[in-house]
Design a protein around this motif. Structure first.
Motif, PDB file in Angstrom:
ATOM      1  N   THR A 353       9.919   3.821   8.153  1.00 24.89           N
ATOM      2  CA  THR A 353       8.917   5.175   8.292  1.00 24.89           C
ATOM      3  C   THR A 353       8.797   5.827   7.221  1.00 24.89           C
ATOM      4  N   HIS A 354       9.904   5.939   6.407  1.00 22.55           N
ATOM      5  CA  HIS A 354      10.049   6.943   5.185  1.00 22.55           C
ATOM      6  C   HIS A 354       9.264   6.189   4.165  1.00 22.55           C
ATOM      7  N   ILE A 355       9.249   4.783   3.988  1.00 20.54           N
ATOM      8  CA  ILE A 355       8.566   4.196   3.232  1.00 20.54           C
ATOM      9  C   ILE A 355       6.773   4.201   3.267  1.00 20.54           C
ATOM     10  N   GLU A 356       6.460   4.232   4.487  1.00 15.08           N
ATOM     11  CA  GLU A 356       5.224   4.276   5.054  1.00 15.08           C
ATOM     12  C   GLU A 356       4.757   5.587   4.784  1.00 15.08           C
ATOM     13  N   ASN A 357       5.651   6.707   4.960  1.00 16.08           N
ATOM     14  CA  ASN A 357       5.190   8.186   4.862  1.00 16.08           C
ATOM     15  C   ASN A 357       4.693   8.089   3.223  1.00 16.08           C
ATOM     16  N   MET A 358       5.478   7.781   2.554  1.00 15.23           N
ATOM     17  CA  MET A 358       5.345   8.109   1.071  1.00 15.23           C
ATOM     18  C   MET A 358       4.225   7.059   0.412  1.00 15.23           C
ATOM     19  N   GLN A 359       4.071   6.066   0.988  1.00 18.99           N
ATOM     20  CA  GLN A 359       2.789   5.225   0.534  1.00 18.99           C
ATOM     21  C   GLN A 359       1.624   5.851   1.088  1.00 18.99           C
ATOM     22  N   GLY A 360       1.594   6.707   2.050  1.00 19.72           N
ATOM     23  CA  GLY A 360       0.652   7.399   2.610  1.00 19.72           C
ATOM     24  C   GLY A 360       0.067   8.438   1.818  1.00 19.72           C
ATOM     25  N   GLY A 362      -0.442   7.662  -1.496  1.00 19.09           N
ATOM     26  CA  GLY A 362      -1.005   6.966  -2.435  1.00 19.09           C
ATOM     27  C   GLY A 362      -0.092   6.516  -3.611  1.00 19.09           C
ATOM     28  N   LEU A 363       1.272   6.763  -3.362  1.00 19.98           N
ATOM     29  CA  LEU A 363       2.347   6.531  -4.471  1.00 19.98           C
ATOM     30  C   LEU A 363       2.757   5.223  -4.571  1.00 19.98           C
ATOM     31  N   PRO A 364       3.290   4.457  -5.485  1.00 21.10           N
ATOM     32  CA  PRO A 364       3.967   3.491  -5.687  1.00 21.10           C
ATOM     33  C   PRO A 364       5.471   3.855  -5.238  1.00 21.10           C
ATOM     34  N   VAL A 365       6.063   2.714  -4.408  1.00 23.02           N
ATOM     35  CA  VAL A 365       7.389   3.124  -3.923  1.00 23.02           C
ATOM     36  C   VAL A 365       8.484   1.984  -4.081  1.00 23.02           C
TER      37      VAL A 365
END
Length: 546
Positions: A353-360, A362-365
């Motif tokens: 969920t945290h990964i998806e939130n940061m991808q939301g 528009g940033l590389p994770v």
């Protein structure tokens, strides 16, 4: 025994000469105002934000990874600087103890950083309380502004956990001792003055923001600002040195700027704009962190700080541990050292969920696994598969045990990620209504079904929007332990609403604060405070601080 470099040598790594250092002994310094002017025309380096999954009693080590990454980048030959928040004395003497990394990925001098450091916290506390003292004196001396004592909004502060000061009555003892009214304290790191210092671009901006602090309403319902009380010049004077970022170093001599310290669960959770901007001018890569999990610190960093400072991160690092994810999967703290693949699989939904939130945004994770000795190969393989399925690379880090050498794999992934084109975009537009902004954060970051405003909160929204504050970003005060506003709901809670019980405007800082759940702006001490285990011997050796 740690052998620190003279701070002048650390500064040289960033191209800073002794003329731009205000020394606090041999190992600490403030960076001069002139340095901002000298570096103004330089291009910015790359900005890397380090965040994490929701914190657990198992520990995640976000600051340790941040420091270790800075050390690792230095080992790879990069000109890198770390930008961190200053620890608050509240958690230092409360539940957490000292906080500036750990193991071989620490910032030093650790004792100074965790105690009085260069006095910034005290300056913020004093400036805050000067405004309160002048306001109460105004009431005592005739109240020319017609301030309603029942509608004073601005509270006193103290950089210590003290629940007994949350609610109190001042002005008792007769006419000579002031006008009686209800008051209270919050912790310094929740003060609007702290937020203002951390978001101000320079001294003029600092003063302008202080002037905009909404302190009270009159009997006629009109707002009263700090400017109306005539004290902002004195407040700016108290903060003149605190406005300058502090330079220290890691155990490996890499440079660290530490400045400001708002909590992320009750404030915006980022170090100062000035420190981050300066680090971007002085270094090719600036590694910074935001408080607690990405649902709090990172969201506020991206939606509040980046807007205020015109920043755009090049990469986000999300820190996790096998232990923390198993805890999210239902394993008791005492049993986290045992392999439990099913619990880990259940708990990885929090990381995902945290990964998806940061991808939301528009940033590389990049995912960073803070490795523990109890982690098994099967558990590590499962996490690698989960990260691959989420489309992010995973680096195993051992910076606690090995310093920068244990973070080189992460540093290499970060160097690759920051060259990847990003499409950074905030979560919401500023011209959305306040409730719509809250709904965006709640549904897209916390994964709630929606937002419920109490009657009092809804009335506050109407008043704030009528006063022209509807175009400010929102700063949600929420438990750090869960994506929801209930600290007992781990993993990825479903079927819940976020309840906003109160809204306040930090007009000087430039955001609206929404209080959810039972979050408090003055923490209390735990049953066994860390302070009870601290001491200093006759030889000057400190024990129990970290």
């Amino acid at each position: 025994m740690t052998r620190m470099l003279p701070i002048t040598q650390v500064a040289e790594k960033l191209g800073v000469g002794p003329e731009d250092l205000e020394l606090y002994g041999n190992y600490k310094a403030k960076l001069s105002d002139a340095l901002f002017q000298k570096t103004d025309g330089r291009p910015d380096g790359k900005l890397v934000l380090v965040t994490a999954v929701n914190p657990t009693p198992a520990g995640e080590g976000k600051t340790t990874i941040t420091v270790g990454l800075g050390q690792a980048l230095q080992r790879l030959g990069k000109r890198a600087a770390v930008a961190l928040r200053e620890p608050s004395l509240g958690p230092v003497f409360g539940m957490k103890g000292g906080a500036a990394g750990g193991g071989y990925a620490q910032v030093v001098p650790m004792e100074d950083i965790n105690l009085h450091f260069t006095g910034d916290m005290h300056a913020i506390t004093t400036a805050n309380n000067l405004l309160c003292a002048v306001l109460d004196n105004h009431l005592q001396q005739g109240n020319a502004l017609g301030i309603d004592p029942r509608q004073v909004l601005f509270k006193r502060c103290l950089d210590m956990n003290d629940r007994a000061l949350r609610n109190l009555t001042v002005g008792l003892g007769g006419k000579a001792n002031g006008v009686p009214r209800e008051d209270g304290f919050q912790i310094t790191v929740a003060s609007e003055v702290m937020a203002i210092l951390c978001l101000a671009s320079d001294r003029a901006d600092l003063r302008a923001r202080l002037e905009r602090i909404l302190v009270a309403y009159t009997y006629a319902g009109k707002p009263v600002f700090a400017k109306d009380l005539g004290v902002c010049g004195a407040m700016t004077l108290l903060l003149k040195d605190a406005l300058q970022p502090n330079l220290v170093q890691t155990l490996e001599g890499s440079p660290v700027l530490i400045h400001g310290g708002p909590f992320a669960n009750i404030a915006h959770g980022c170090n100062s704009v000035r420190a981050t901007r300066l680090a971007l001018k002085l270094a090719d890569i600036c590694v910074t962190e935001a408080g607690f999990g990405s649902d709090l610190g990172a969201e506020k960093f991206l939606d509040i700080k980046c807007r205020a400072a015109g920043l755009a991160p090049s990469c986000v690092v999300i820190v996790a541990t096998v232990r923390a994810l198993k805890y999210n999967g239902g394993v008791a703290k005492a049993d986290l050292g045992r392999e439990d693949m099913e619990a880990l699989r259940r708990g990885t939904v929090n990381l995902r969920t945290h990964i998806e939130n940061m991808q939301g945004f528009g940033l590389p994770v990049v995912a960073a696994l803070n490795r523990f000795a109890s982690d098994t190969e099967a558990e590590l393989a499962l996490l690698a598969d989960e990260c691959a399925a989420a489309g992010v690379p995973l680096a195993l880090t051992e910076v606690f045990a090995s310093g920068g050498a244990g973070g080189e794999a992460l540093a290499e992934l970060v160097c690759k990620a920051i060259e990847t084109p990003s499409d950074f975009r905030p979560l919401y537009a500023l011209d959305w209504p306040i409730e719509e902004k809250l709904r965006a954060v709640a549904t897209r970051i916390y994964r709630a079904d929606g937002v419920q405003l109490t009657a009092a909160a809804r009335k506050s929204v109407e008043r704030l929007e009528a006063l022209g504050y509807g175009n400010l970003p929102v700063c949600v005060a929420k438990t750090q332990y869960s994506l929801s506003d209930d600290p007992t709901k781990l993993g990825k809670p479903e079927g819940f609403q976020i309840t906003v019980r109160e809204l306040r405007v930090s007009a000087g800082a430039g955001f609206v604060v929404a209080l959810t759940g039972d979050i408090l702006t003055m923490p209390g001490l735990p049953r066994d405070p860390a302070a009870l285990h601290m001491d200093i011997g006759d030889d000057g050796i400190i024990t129990g601080l970290f």
